[in-house]
Enzyme design. Structure first.
Site, PDB file in Angstrom:
ATOM      1  CD  GLU A 178       7.780  -0.420  -8.197  1.00  0.00           C
ATOM      2  OE1 GLU A 178       6.710  -0.609  -8.899  1.00  0.00           O
ATOM      3  OE2 GLU A 178       8.617  -0.249  -6.899  1.00  0.00           O
ATOM      4  NE  ARG A 202      -3.036  -5.150   8.347  1.00  0.00           N
ATOM      5  CZ  ARG A 202      -3.210  -6.066   7.466  1.00  0.00           C
ATOM      6  NH1 ARG A 202      -2.003  -7.306   8.177  1.00  0.00           N
ATOM      7  NH2 ARG A 202      -4.198  -6.577   7.130  1.00  0.00           N
ATOM      8  CE  LYS A 209       7.654   1.548  -4.115  1.00  0.00           C
ATOM      9  NZ  LYS A 209       7.471   0.600  -5.175  1.00  0.00           N
ATOM     10  CD1 TRP A 218      -6.256   2.983   5.578  1.00  0.00           C
ATOM     11  CD2 TRP A 218      -7.732   1.795   3.899  1.00  0.00           C
ATOM     12  NE1 TRP A 218      -5.922   3.690   4.463  1.00  0.00           N
ATOM     13  CE2 TRP A 218      -6.907   3.061   3.359  1.00  0.00           C
ATOM     14  CE3 TRP A 218      -8.358   1.187   3.057  1.00  0.00           C
ATOM     15  CZ2 TRP A 218      -7.118   2.615   1.838  1.00  0.00           C
ATOM     16  CZ3 TRP A 218      -8.651   1.026   2.085  1.00  0.00           C
ATOM     17  CH2 TRP A 218      -7.422   1.703   1.303  1.00  0.00           C
ATOM     18  CB  CYS A 271      -8.687  -2.989   8.973  1.00  0.00           C
ATOM     19  SG  CYS A 271      -9.492  -1.495   8.655  1.00  0.00           S
ATOM     20  CG  HIS A 313       4.052   8.649 -30.695  1.00  0.00           C
ATOM     21  ND1 HIS A 313       3.957   9.158 -32.299  1.00  0.00           N
ATOM     22  CD2 HIS A 313       4.917   7.685 -30.524  1.00  0.00           C
ATOM     23  CE1 HIS A 313       4.982   8.311 -32.543  1.00  0.00           C
ATOM     24  NE2 HIS A 313       5.467   8.081 -31.374  1.00  0.00           N
ATOM     25  CG  ASN A 358      -8.800  -6.071   9.876  1.00  0.00           C
ATOM     26  OD1 ASN A 358      -9.555  -5.296  10.314  1.00  0.00           O
ATOM     27  ND2 ASN A 358      -7.769  -6.887   9.311  1.00  0.00           N
ATOM     28  N   GLY A 359     -12.094  -5.288   6.690  1.00  0.00           N
ATOM     29  CA  GLY A 359     -12.709  -6.307   5.519  1.00  0.00           C
ATOM     30  C   GLY A 359     -13.955  -5.561   5.449  1.00  0.00           C
ATOM     31  CD  GLU A 390       3.819   2.728  -3.076  1.00  0.00           C
ATOM     32  OE1 GLU A 390       5.443   3.543  -3.503  1.00  0.00           O
ATOM     33  OE2 GLU A 390       3.499   2.736  -2.200  1.00  0.00           O
ATOM     34  CE  LYS A 410       4.564  -4.160   1.751  1.00  0.00           C
ATOM     35  NZ  LYS A 410       5.653  -3.246   1.060  1.00  0.00           N
TER      36      LYS A 410
HETATM   37  C1  AGP Z   1       3.715  -1.138  -3.484  1.00  0.00           C
HETATM   38  O1  AGP Z   1       5.183   0.231  -3.462  1.00  0.00           O
HETATM   39  C2  AGP Z   1       2.804  -0.403  -3.476  1.00  0.00           C
HETATM   40  N1  AGP Z   1       2.420  -0.095  -1.638  1.00  0.00           N
HETATM   41  C3  AGP Z   1       1.246  -1.610  -3.549  1.00  0.00           C
HETATM   42  O2  AGP Z   1       1.537  -1.292  -5.063  1.00  0.00           O
HETATM   43  C4  AGP Z   1       1.495  -3.136  -4.031  1.00  0.00           C
HETATM   44  O3  AGP Z   1       2.790  -3.297  -4.760  1.00  0.00           O
HETATM   45  C5  AGP Z   1       0.047  -3.386  -4.030  1.00  0.00           C
HETATM   46  O4  AGP Z   1      -1.371  -3.470  -3.377  1.00  0.00           O
HETATM   47  C6  AGP Z   1       0.230  -5.227  -4.465  1.00  0.00           C
HETATM   48  O5  AGP Z   1       0.148  -5.855  -3.104  1.00  0.00           O
HETATM   49  P1  AGP Z   1       0.552  -7.765  -3.137  1.00  0.00           P
HETATM   50  O6  AGP Z   1       2.497  -7.135  -4.157  1.00  0.00           O
HETATM   51  O7  AGP Z   1       0.797  -7.237  -1.519  1.00  0.00           O
HETATM   52  O8  AGP Z   1      -0.322  -7.859  -3.697  1.00  0.00           O
END
Ligand code: AGP
Length: 611
Positions: free
Chosen positions: A484, A27, A488, A75, A2, A507, A100-101, A491, A606
């Site tokens: 990673e 976000r 990516k 959100w 949010c 394994h 927010n929250g 995501e 985000k």
């Molecule tokens: C990364 O591509 C992600 N969107 C997500 O995993 C992100 O790294 C994670 O939410 C942690 O965020 P931060 O680094 O702002 O704490």
């Protein structure tokens, strides 16, 4: 996640709020809304499901004139995405709230309010706040006092913005557990969950602290009260990054722009921190050297991509600084009975500095007898930075794409600096330090060369567009890079991807390999190369198609079912940084081919400011 924007100005605020919402789109959200006090003293609201553009259309048809208002991108947490659940939420016609929250005790509060006759129009936790403030306002007509009394009833995390038709040109804001900033204008004042939302109107901000309540009123008046209700002054800080970061420039997506910014931001992360032949320990702060001498162990805690950076750092810190390291995801760490040996440094990694799990882990760690806490973070003034003993800023500049790219490689750069700083105070061989410092200086140039391979990587991406699964392999410090790469790809392209240390294949995961399973591997020139090559043979023998990013010196050749892209030779310790780049570009091009929303992938946010 949010987003909140608010404005009390000398002009109509609809455009300011709308622009703020657009700047918060990165976000992640599913609906948007706005409430503005009209010149006639009426509170008017517009809401829409979907993108801010849908709200914009509503506003074009039915504008909201007025000099004071609040707006929100939602959100969904409580209740599905719908217009009824979108913020602002109202109590009657005269009071509106954005939040927010999460209000954890919302069910009990809802029962109490329903029993008193309040009617609920949404499934959200936020609506209880609107009714509670309205009920309190009925007592003495003072919005600030009504919000303060309401806060005393709330459990959970929140950033709030409240307006009342009975108190013209006033917004009351409050924060506990979710970020909220006040933008300082000339005769105007603004509220935002992120300074980026307000850069079009000001670059001067006042960062509210935990428990603060703020009253913004006409003429740019800003009154802050702390958690105890005492008036306090909060320092006004000038936002450091240029507004250019909030625009895509000539790039099709923020993610692509941010990938291409990596040579510059890695150079920025190194700036002022490298001496001739070693890292400048004092760049970590005046107390760093004394503190680093006492470090016997390190616990690193983070989420998502930041967690992967921590996993790479474990290899570096153990090898060059000789310190045992434990790395853990924040959401698990905070619910464990953690044993903290004497002399343990607690390190958090976070792009945003507002990730709820990481922040909660830091607060949990503070009670556990750590030597000190160090935050490696990209956002100055964020909660994590403010609450840690030491900070190391990653200097990546605002990252807008939900998928972290430049934030990751600058975290890795910062972690290598930490490794060398600790190594230096713990007697790391001077020649090894000098060698790595020289390699770090050359890193931005090598990153530039890898980016030049983009057309070849784009060509490889064609092979993935129709696939449903992919497997990423790496060994040693490149196992987290494989993780990673898989993160990516899933995501932003929504292709199911998994990552394994290549030696683990036999394994179990080898059973998945057939001609439909693309297998991606990074093959730098390190001591594990021969073992990795054998693992890749195991894949090829089962008909798996390989995509290998290999050091130009390892002599890996293209053959049927094996696609090889050569990367420039790099110091093997820095290879995890360089080998991240082709994986970012590959995911990006696959996502573009699949036509997904690259910068705002579905279901993601985000900055994850809820647990
Ligand atoms: C990364 O591509 C992600 N969107 C997500 O995993 C992100 O790294 C994670 O939410 C942690 O965020 P931060 O680094 O702002 O704490």
């Amino acid at each position: 996640m949010c987003g909140i924007v608010g404005a009390v100005a000398e002009r109509n605020v609809e455009g300011i709020l709308l622009e703020g919402l657009k700047r918060l789109e990165y976000r992640g959200y599913d609906s948007a809304g706005m409430a503005i006090q009209s010149p006639e003293g009426v509170l008017q609201r517009r809401r829409a499901v979907g993108k801010v553009a849908a709200l914009e259309e509503r506003l074009a048809a039915e504008p909201l004139p007025g000099r004071c208002g609040i707006a929100h991108t939602r959100w969904a947490t409580h209740g599905r995405p719908s217009e009824a659940n979108a913020h602002p939420h109202q109590s009657g016609e005269r009071l509106a709230v954005v939040h927010n929250g999460i209000i954890e005790n919302h069910e009990a509060l809802r029962r109490e309010l329903v029993a008193e006759g309040y009617r609920f129009d949404s499934e959200t936790d936020t609506e209880v706040v609107a009714h509670l403030v309205a009920r309190e306002l009925g007592r003495d007509g003072d919005l600030l006092a009504a919000v303060q009394r309401t806060l005393a009833r709330l459990d959970g995390a929140y950033a709030l913005g409240v307006v009342s038709a009975d108190e013209p040109d006033v917004i009351v804001g409050a924060r506990k557990g979710s970020p909220l900033v006040v933008g300082v204008g000339i005769g105007e004042a603004f509220l935002g969950s992120d300074p980026l939302a307000l850069l079009q109107v000001t670059d001067r901000f006042l960062y509210l602290r935990e428990g603060d309540v703020v009253r913004l009123s006409a003429g740019g008046r800003i009154e802050v009260l702390d958690a105890a209700g005492t008036p306090v002054e909060r320092e006004v800080q000038t936002f450091e990054h240029g507004d250019g970061a909030a625009s895509k420039g000539d790039y099709r997506h923020f993610m692509l722009k941010e990938i291409h910014e990596q040579p510059a931001v890695i150079a920025a992360a190194l700036e002022g921190r490298l001496g001739e032949r070693s890292v400048l320990v004092e760049s970590f702060g005046p107390e760093a050297e004394v503190l680093f001498r006492q470090v016997r162990q390190i616990h690193i805690v983070a989420c998502g991509t930041s967690y992967h950076a921590g996993m790479v750092a474990r290899y570096w810190l153990e090898r060059f600084a000789g310190v045992p390291v434990q790395v853990e995801v924040a959401s698990e760490y905070r619910y464990r009975q953690v044993v903290v040996p004497e002399g343990t440094l607690f390190v958090t990694l976070s792009q945003s500095g507002e990730t709820a799990d990481t922040l909660a882990a830091l607060r949990f760690a503070r009670e556990r007898g750590y030597l000190a806490s160090l935050a490696i973070c990209n956002v100055p003034g964020s909660s994590l930075v403010r609450e840690s003993d030491l900070t190391l800023m990653t200097q990546a500049g605002p990252e807008i794409g939900v998928a972290s790219t430049k934030a990751f490689t600058t975290q890795l750069t910062a972690l290598m600096l930490l490794t060398l700083a600790l190594g230096r105070v713990r007697g790391l061989d001077e020649a090894v330090q000098a060698d790595l410092v020289a390699a770090l200086r050359g890193l931005p140039g090598l990153v530039e060369r890898v980016l030049a391979l983009d057309p070849e990587i784009e060509a490889l991406s064609m092979a993935f567009a129709e696939k449903h699964h992919a497997l990423f392999l790496g060994r040693g410090a490149h196992f987290p890079i494989a993780l990673e790469g898989a993160l990516k790809l899933k995501e932003i392209s929504y292709i199911h991807a998994e990552a394994y240390p290549a030696g683990e294949l036999k394994h179990g995961p080898l059973a998945l390999v057939d001609s439909e399973m693309p297998v991606i591997s990074v093959a730098p020139n390190d001591e594990l190369l021969d073992k990795l090559k054998s693992n890749l043979q195991e894949v090829r023998a089962r008909g798996g198609v390989l995509f290998v990013f290999a050091d130009e010196q390892v002599g890996m050749a293209e053959e049927e079912g094996v696609h090889v892209l050569h990367l420039p030779h790099v110091h093997e310790a820095l290879a995890p940084i360089l080998y991240t780049l082709p994986l970012q570009l590959l995911s990006y091009h696959v996502a573009v081919l699949k036509g997904t929303d690259v910068d705002q992938p579905r279901n993601l946010a985000k900055s994850v400011t809820v647990e």
